[in-house]
Design a protein around this motif. Structure first.
Motif, PDB file in Angstrom:
ATOM      1  N   VAL A  75       6.633   9.758  -7.755  1.00 28.61           N
ATOM      2  CA  VAL A  75       7.699   8.759  -7.912  1.00 28.61           C
ATOM      3  C   VAL A  75       8.002   8.121  -6.563  1.00 28.61           C
ATOM      4  O   VAL A  75       8.179   6.895  -6.463  1.00 28.61           O
ATOM      5  CB  VAL A  75       8.959   9.405  -8.524  1.00 28.61           C
ATOM      6  CG1 VAL A  75      10.150   8.486  -8.431  1.00 28.61           C
ATOM      7  CG2 VAL A  75       8.702   9.806  -9.961  1.00 28.61           C
ATOM      8  N   PHE A  76       8.048   8.924  -5.499  1.00 36.61           N
ATOM      9  CA  PHE A  76       8.302   8.400  -4.159  1.00 36.61           C
ATOM     10  C   PHE A  76       7.215   7.398  -3.760  1.00 36.61           C
ATOM     11  O   PHE A  76       7.519   6.311  -3.265  1.00 36.61           O
ATOM     12  CB  PHE A  76       8.366   9.557  -3.151  1.00 36.61           C
ATOM     13  CG  PHE A  76       8.433   9.102  -1.724  1.00 36.61           C
ATOM     14  CD1 PHE A  76       9.610   8.592  -1.201  1.00 36.61           C
ATOM     15  CD2 PHE A  76       7.317   9.174  -0.907  1.00 36.61           C
ATOM     16  CE1 PHE A  76       9.682   8.169   0.118  1.00 36.61           C
ATOM     17  CE2 PHE A  76       7.370   8.761   0.410  1.00 36.61           C
ATOM     18  CZ  PHE A  76       8.555   8.256   0.925  1.00 36.61           C
ATOM     19  N   ILE A  81       5.146   1.865  -2.809  1.00 31.45           N
ATOM     20  CA  ILE A  81       4.147   0.833  -3.105  1.00 31.45           C
ATOM     21  C   ILE A  81       4.826  -0.424  -3.636  1.00 31.45           C
ATOM     22  O   ILE A  81       4.493  -1.546  -3.242  1.00 31.45           O
ATOM     23  CB  ILE A  81       3.097   1.367  -4.107  1.00 31.45           C
ATOM     24  CG1 ILE A  81       2.234   2.426  -3.426  1.00 31.45           C
ATOM     25  CG2 ILE A  81       2.231   0.234  -4.641  1.00 31.45           C
ATOM     26  CD1 ILE A  81       1.359   3.204  -4.382  1.00 31.45           C
ATOM     27  N   ASP A  82       5.791  -0.240  -4.533  1.00 34.14           N
ATOM     28  CA  ASP A  82       6.520  -1.394  -5.083  1.00 34.14           C
ATOM     29  C   ASP A  82       7.295  -2.124  -3.986  1.00 34.14           C
ATOM     30  O   ASP A  82       7.299  -3.359  -3.940  1.00 34.14           O
ATOM     31  CB  ASP A  82       7.474  -0.946  -6.193  1.00 34.14           C
ATOM     32  CG  ASP A  82       6.733  -0.439  -7.428  1.00 34.14           C
ATOM     33  OD1 ASP A  82       5.523  -0.739  -7.552  1.00 34.14           O
ATOM     34  OD2 ASP A  82       7.359   0.247  -8.253  1.00 34.14           O
ATOM     35  N   ASN A  83       7.940  -1.370  -3.102  1.00 31.38           N
ATOM     36  CA  ASN A  83       8.697  -2.000  -2.009  1.00 31.38           C
ATOM     37  C   ASN A  83       7.761  -2.722  -1.034  1.00 31.38           C
ATOM     38  O   ASN A  83       8.094  -3.805  -0.534  1.00 31.38           O
ATOM     39  CB  ASN A  83       9.517  -0.953  -1.246  1.00 31.38           C
ATOM     40  CG  ASN A  83      10.673  -0.430  -2.074  1.00 31.38           C
ATOM     41  OD1 ASN A  83      11.090  -1.058  -3.033  1.00 31.38           O
ATOM     42  ND2 ASN A  83      11.178   0.727  -1.703  1.00 31.38           N
ATOM     43  N   TYR A 150      -2.528  -0.048   3.544  1.00 29.24           N
ATOM     44  CA  TYR A 150      -3.433   1.091   3.347  1.00 29.24           C
ATOM     45  C   TYR A 150      -4.054   1.085   1.955  1.00 29.24           C
ATOM     46  O   TYR A 150      -5.252   1.245   1.805  1.00 29.24           O
ATOM     47  CB  TYR A 150      -2.687   2.412   3.603  1.00 29.24           C
ATOM     48  CG  TYR A 150      -3.545   3.612   3.383  1.00 29.24           C
ATOM     49  CD1 TYR A 150      -4.551   3.944   4.288  1.00 29.24           C
ATOM     50  CD2 TYR A 150      -3.384   4.423   2.277  1.00 29.24           C
ATOM     51  CE1 TYR A 150      -5.364   5.033   4.100  1.00 29.24           C
ATOM     52  CE2 TYR A 150      -4.191   5.520   2.069  1.00 29.24           C
ATOM     53  CZ  TYR A 150      -5.170   5.822   2.990  1.00 29.24           C
ATOM     54  OH  TYR A 150      -5.966   6.907   2.799  1.00 29.24           O
ATOM     55  N   LEU A 151      -3.258   0.914   0.922  1.00 29.46           N
ATOM     56  CA  LEU A 151      -3.775   0.989  -0.435  1.00 29.46           C
ATOM     57  C   LEU A 151      -4.440  -0.317  -0.877  1.00 29.46           C
ATOM     58  O   LEU A 151      -5.066  -0.371  -1.923  1.00 29.46           O
ATOM     59  CB  LEU A 151      -2.649   1.363  -1.410  1.00 29.46           C
ATOM     60  CG  LEU A 151      -2.070   2.747  -1.169  1.00 29.46           C
ATOM     61  CD1 LEU A 151      -0.896   2.993  -2.096  1.00 29.46           C
ATOM     62  CD2 LEU A 151      -3.117   3.823  -1.368  1.00 29.46           C
TER      63      LEU A 151
END
Length: 155
Positions: A75-76, A81-83, A150-151
């Motif tokens: 969840v973290f 990622i969304d932020n 990074y992702l």
């Protein structure tokens, strides 16, 4: 007076406590029956609260923490990622310094390669790696000049 058949006495497991306590009326009734050489009625065990030793409490605690961590970490990361996707990325690419191109490693950015044949003879030819341009598209940022997150990096 007919005699009731005897009922075998139950053996209670260790998690069960001692028999129920009878009221004074029941105690008098039992004592009058035993006076007549009859068996007392079977006593039914009462169940105690579960005894938990320290190892059991630790095992349960570790299990609960493991589940919480197993849910919390994904969840973290999803939240991060969304932020990150909402923020604009303006950091320049590190390998190419934001230019989108890297110097060719074969010709060192000249575009041609000199080969010594022997003696004083040299042959100069066009670089086969960069096709004589002297630079290649940056493989980290794919020529955008912006450092990818990074992702977001392609492999």
């Amino acid at each position: 007076m007919p005699v009731a058949p005897s009922i075998p006495r139950l053996h209670s497991p260790p998690f069960l406590c001692c028999p129920l306590k009878f009221s004074t009326f029941t105690a008098a009734f039992v004592s009058s029956k035993s006076a007549r050489n009859q068996r007392s009625p079977p006593s039914y065990p009462c169940i105690r609260a579960v005894d938990l030793d320290q190892n059991t409490v630790v095992a349960i605690s570790v299990g609960l923490v493991s589940v919480a961590v197993g849910i919390g970490i994904p969840v973290f990361y999803e939240t991060q990622i969304d932020n990150a996707a909402k923020r604009e990325n303006t950091q320049p690419c590190f390998p190419c310094n934001g230019s989108g191109a890297q110097r060719c490693r074969f010709c060192m950015g000249i575009g041609s390669v000199a080969v010594e044949l022997g003696g004083d003879e040299k042959e100069v030819s066009r670089c086969i790696n960069c096709d004589g341009v002297g630079s290649l598209t940056c493989t980290t940022c794919q020529g955008t000049g912006i450092q990818p997150r990074y992702l977001d990096r392609s492999i």
